[in-house]
Design an enzyme around this catalytic site. Sequence first.
Site, PDB file in Angstrom:
ATOM      1  N   HIS A  46      10.184  -1.392   6.541  1.00  0.00           N
ATOM      2  CA  HIS A  46      10.737  -2.755   6.504  1.00  0.00           C
ATOM      3  C   HIS A  46      11.285  -3.137   7.880  1.00  0.00           C
ATOM      4  CE1 HIS A  46      11.520  -1.520   2.154  1.00  0.00           C
ATOM      5  NE2 HIS A  46      10.770  -2.600   2.006  1.00  0.00           N
ATOM      6  N   GLN A  70       6.501  -9.243 -10.993  1.00  0.00           N
ATOM      7  CA  GLN A  70       5.422  -8.376 -10.519  1.00  0.00           C
ATOM      8  C   GLN A  70       5.465  -6.986 -11.150  1.00  0.00           C
ATOM      9  OE1 GLN A  70       6.886  -8.827  -6.397  1.00  0.00           O
ATOM     10  NE2 GLN A  70       6.393  -6.672  -6.120  1.00  0.00           N
ATOM     11  N   GLN A 179      -2.215  -7.149  -0.883  1.00  0.00           N
ATOM     12  CA  GLN A 179      -1.177  -8.175  -1.045  1.00  0.00           C
ATOM     13  C   GLN A 179      -1.154  -9.112   0.169  1.00  0.00           C
ATOM     14  OE1 GLN A 179       2.957  -7.241  -2.414  1.00  0.00           O
ATOM     15  NE2 GLN A 179       3.421  -7.246  -0.244  1.00  0.00           N
ATOM     16  N   ARG A 218       9.770   3.599  -3.040  1.00  0.00           N
ATOM     17  CA  ARG A 218       9.558   4.485  -4.193  1.00  0.00           C
ATOM     18  C   ARG A 218       9.575   5.963  -3.802  1.00  0.00           C
ATOM     19  NH1 ARG A 218       6.269  -0.055  -6.298  1.00  0.00           N
ATOM     20  NH2 ARG A 218       7.257  -0.677  -8.249  1.00  0.00           N
TER      21      ARG A 218
HETATM   22  P1  AMP Z   1       8.676  -4.095  -0.571  1.00  0.00           P
HETATM   23  O1  AMP Z   1      10.147  -4.096  -0.361  1.00  0.00           O
HETATM   24  O2  AMP Z   1       8.122  -2.791  -1.002  1.00  0.00           O
HETATM   25  O3  AMP Z   1       8.202  -5.262  -1.404  1.00  0.00           O
HETATM   26  O4  AMP Z   1       8.053  -4.331   0.863  1.00  0.00           O
HETATM   27  C1  AMP Z   1       8.403  -5.441   1.648  1.00  0.00           C
HETATM   28  C2  AMP Z   1       7.445  -5.538   2.799  1.00  0.00           C
HETATM   29  O5  AMP Z   1       7.530  -4.361   3.586  1.00  0.00           O
HETATM   30  C3  AMP Z   1       5.984  -5.670   2.343  1.00  0.00           C
HETATM   31  O6  AMP Z   1       5.320  -6.600   3.183  1.00  0.00           O
HETATM   32  C4  AMP Z   1       5.462  -4.278   2.533  1.00  0.00           C
HETATM   33  O7  AMP Z   1       4.067  -4.225   2.779  1.00  0.00           O
HETATM   34  C5  AMP Z   1       6.226  -3.845   3.770  1.00  0.00           C
HETATM   35  N1  AMP Z   1       6.246  -2.396   3.863  1.00  0.00           N
HETATM   36  C6  AMP Z   1       6.620  -1.510   2.911  1.00  0.00           C
HETATM   37  N2  AMP Z   1       6.453  -0.242   3.342  1.00  0.00           N
HETATM   38  C7  AMP Z   1       5.966  -0.333   4.601  1.00  0.00           C
HETATM   39  C8  AMP Z   1       5.579   0.625   5.591  1.00  0.00           C
HETATM   40  N3  AMP Z   1       5.648   1.929   5.375  1.00  0.00           N
HETATM   41  N4  AMP Z   1       5.097   0.169   6.769  1.00  0.00           N
HETATM   42  C9  AMP Z   1       5.003  -1.165   7.018  1.00  0.00           C
HETATM   43  N5  AMP Z   1       5.359  -2.117   6.127  1.00  0.00           N
HETATM   44  C10 AMP Z   1       5.826  -1.702   4.936  1.00  0.00           C
END
Ligand code: AMP
Length: 338
Positions: A46, A70, A179, A218
Amino acid sequence: MSSSLPACSIPLFDTVASYRQWRRNAYDEKKSVGFVPTMGALHEGHLSLVRRSLAENDLTVLSIFVNPAQFAPHEDLATYPRTLPRDLALLEQLSVSVSGGTRTPSAVFVPTVHEMYPSGISQNTEEQKGTFVEVKGYGHQMEGRTRPTFFRGVATVVTKLFNAIEPTRAYFGQKDIQQALLLRRMTRDLLLSHPEPQDLIIVPTTRDPVTSLALSSRNAYLTAHERESVAPALYSALQAARVAWEGNASKAECIRRAEAIIEDKKREVNGSVDLRLDYIEMNDPDSFEVVSDAMSRQQWEGHVAGRPVILSGAMWVGKTRLIDNIILGAAHTLGIVE
Ligand code: AMP
């Protein structure tokens, strides 16, 4: 701003109305606004999106919202990690140097479920009422095969967030490649201007520097042993398929090589961890359709010159479902730039 929110040196907004006041000032001052939507439990992945936004925009806004729409009824909405005070502390420490000074996160949007879903929201799609966004024809392949209502939930919440935040640019991770590409299509189809499709930026996946495991909120569900020695098998499997693809093996053979890595890991853990592969597949980044079994890299390149392939996979480690992907070929044509 609301008094029920934790203390934070960054302005926090929990209503669209209060945020809009702040946004109006940004318009008046002709400042660009980068936006990073998240579900919180922030990690370096993030933060890499936030840093990119800080570098490219005058102001940077994050949202932290665990989106019920979702999650299918049987999924992990109730247990999804929620760590707001820690998330805010991480953001308070974040800064990026640019010519002319230092930039730090400008605002965090932390809406309630009612604020985002004024008509209410059930996780059961049969019971849902109100307005939803569906990107038809692009949500049933890849991740959508296992999670058929997932992308409808994502497209709906991101449309709402784009309407609320009015970003100049928005940042998404390659980690969730389908996504990001689906949302870029959605911004084009809905003629959105905040952001314009080309201003939906895809940032490469951040990995654990030792194991190469893709960072994910996760991962917090995993034991240290699972995280260090079991979960990284998914990326190793994708790498095996990549090597085979580069050696011009057929797609079917590439997938077999990847599956063999997971089988080896299963034998190694010998039942001590419940390891199950959901899928490893290669898909067209435009249509998300599956690449045919007999296709080789050379044939693919002759067939669709310059277009890369998405090699992706999902794997269960106990009750935790992990996903990962690699772009085979010219990732920059998807707008993914290191
Ligand atoms: P989430 O909180 O899982 O919904 O993720 C929020 C954003 O962070 C989304 O655009 C994800 O694709 C991105 N994201 C999550 N994990 C990673 C990672 N390891 N590397 C780059 N972006 C990430």
